[in-house]
Design an enzyme around this catalytic site. Structure first.
Site, PDB file in Angstrom:
ATOM      1  N   GLY A  46      47.638  40.925  34.629  1.00  0.00           N
ATOM      2  CA  GLY A  46      46.858  40.471  35.770  1.00  0.00           C
ATOM      3  C   GLY A  46      45.491  39.997  35.314  1.00  0.00           C
ATOM      4  O   GLY A  46      44.997  40.429  34.265  1.00  0.00           O
ATOM      5  N   GLN A  51      36.761  38.017  36.018  1.00  0.00           N
ATOM      6  CA  GLN A  51      36.849  38.294  34.577  1.00  0.00           C
ATOM      7  C   GLN A  51      36.620  37.057  33.716  1.00  0.00           C
ATOM      8  O   GLN A  51      36.337  37.174  32.533  1.00  0.00           O
ATOM      9  CB  GLN A  51      38.217  38.907  34.241  1.00  0.00           C
ATOM     10  N   CYS A  91      42.557  47.489  30.912  1.00  0.00           N
ATOM     11  CA  CYS A  91      41.937  46.297  31.501  1.00  0.00           C
ATOM     12  C   CYS A  91      41.475  45.371  30.380  1.00  0.00           C
ATOM     13  O   CYS A  91      40.891  45.832  29.400  1.00  0.00           O
ATOM     14  CB  CYS A  91      40.746  46.725  32.362  1.00  0.00           C
ATOM     15  N   LEU A  92      41.720  44.082  30.540  1.00  0.00           N
ATOM     16  CA  LEU A  92      41.291  43.117  29.517  1.00  0.00           C
ATOM     17  C   LEU A  92      39.772  43.114  29.348  1.00  0.00           C
ATOM     18  O   LEU A  92      39.272  42.732  28.301  1.00  0.00           O
ATOM     19  CB  LEU A  92      41.770  41.706  29.889  1.00  0.00           C
ATOM     20  N   HIS A 133      44.089  46.784  41.401  1.00  0.00           N
ATOM     21  CA  HIS A 133      43.181  46.731  40.242  1.00  0.00           C
ATOM     22  C   HIS A 133      42.438  45.386  40.212  1.00  0.00           C
ATOM     23  O   HIS A 133      41.224  45.335  40.047  1.00  0.00           O
ATOM     24  CB  HIS A 133      44.008  46.945  38.960  1.00  0.00           C
ATOM     25  N   GLU A 134      43.199  44.298  40.404  1.00  0.00           N
ATOM     26  CA  GLU A 134      42.580  42.964  40.342  1.00  0.00           C
ATOM     27  C   GLU A 134      41.643  42.731  41.534  1.00  0.00           C
ATOM     28  O   GLU A 134      40.593  42.108  41.396  1.00  0.00           O
ATOM     29  CB  GLU A 134      43.639  41.857  40.296  1.00  0.00           C
ATOM     30  N   HIS A 137      38.238  44.014  40.907  1.00  0.00           N
ATOM     31  CA  HIS A 137      37.395  43.105  40.110  1.00  0.00           C
ATOM     32  C   HIS A 137      36.609  42.157  41.007  1.00  0.00           C
ATOM     33  O   HIS A 137      35.455  41.845  40.741  1.00  0.00           O
ATOM     34  CB  HIS A 137      38.252  42.264  39.155  1.00  0.00           C
TER      35      HIS A 137
HETATM   36 ZN    ZN Z   1      41.087  44.580  34.863  1.00  0.00          ZN
END
Ligand code: ZN
Length: 175
Positions: A46, A51, A91-92, A133-134, A137
């Site tokens: 995701g 991000q 998470c990235l 989660h997204e 962000h």
């Molecule tokens: Zn994330």
């Protein structure tokens, strides 16, 4: 298509609250393509616009095993949620850190497609977790914010240490 740069903690831009998408134009479609390519390239499941330093309310995800079913959610809103489920998340934007987070088990979401049309959907399992989660962000929130202050300090230390060493192991479920 292009691979976009992914912001990493403690970059303050990750704390920006994204504004709604208003223009469903070629620029938006290009962004969706680039975000999808960036997500696959980074081996994430995701990616939220926040991000990649675009502060608009959209996200892409792909929770399929084959990684060939990309989904796009524009201006998503959770209208119903039920139950609770704990899952180990990564998470990235928080590389190399994994921690258990509790979220709603099932959610009903409304969102828009790239052409501006609306849809509603019921999600569960990893799909529901990834969406939540997204969406965090887009509100400037990271999964580590749910941890206790002690665990958050451990995360900060680990990140500092990690940045000094190269060659991290490949993550499992990065959202
Ligand atoms: Zn994330």
């Amino acid at each position: 298509m292009a691979i976009l740069e992914i912001l990493e903690i403690p970059d303050a831009r990750l704390r920006t609250i994204a504004r709604p998408v208003e223009a469903f134009d070629d620029e938006l479609r290009q962004l969706i393509e680039d975000m999808t390519e960036t997500m696959y390239d980074a081996k994430g499941i995701g990616l939220a616009a926040t991000q990649v330093d675009v502060h608009r309310r959209l996200l892409v995800l792909d929770v399929s095993e084959s990684q060939d079913q990309p989904r796009v959610y524009i201006n998503p809103e959770i209208i119903e949620s039920e139950g609770s489920e704990t899952c180990e998340e990564g998470c990235l934007s928080v590389p190399g850190i994994y921690a258990e987070v509790s979220r709603a088990e099932k959610v009903r979401v409304t969102a828009q497609n790239p052409d501006g049309s609306s849809f509603e959907e019921n999600l569960d399992g990893m799909h529901a977790i990834c969406l939540q989660h997204e969406m965090d962000h887009l509100d400037g929130k990271l999964f580590v914010d749910y941890l206790s202050p002690l665990k958050q300090r451990m995360v900060t230390k680990k990140l500092q240490k990690q940045r000094k060493i190269s060659g991290q192991k490949t993550p499992q479920a990065v959202l």
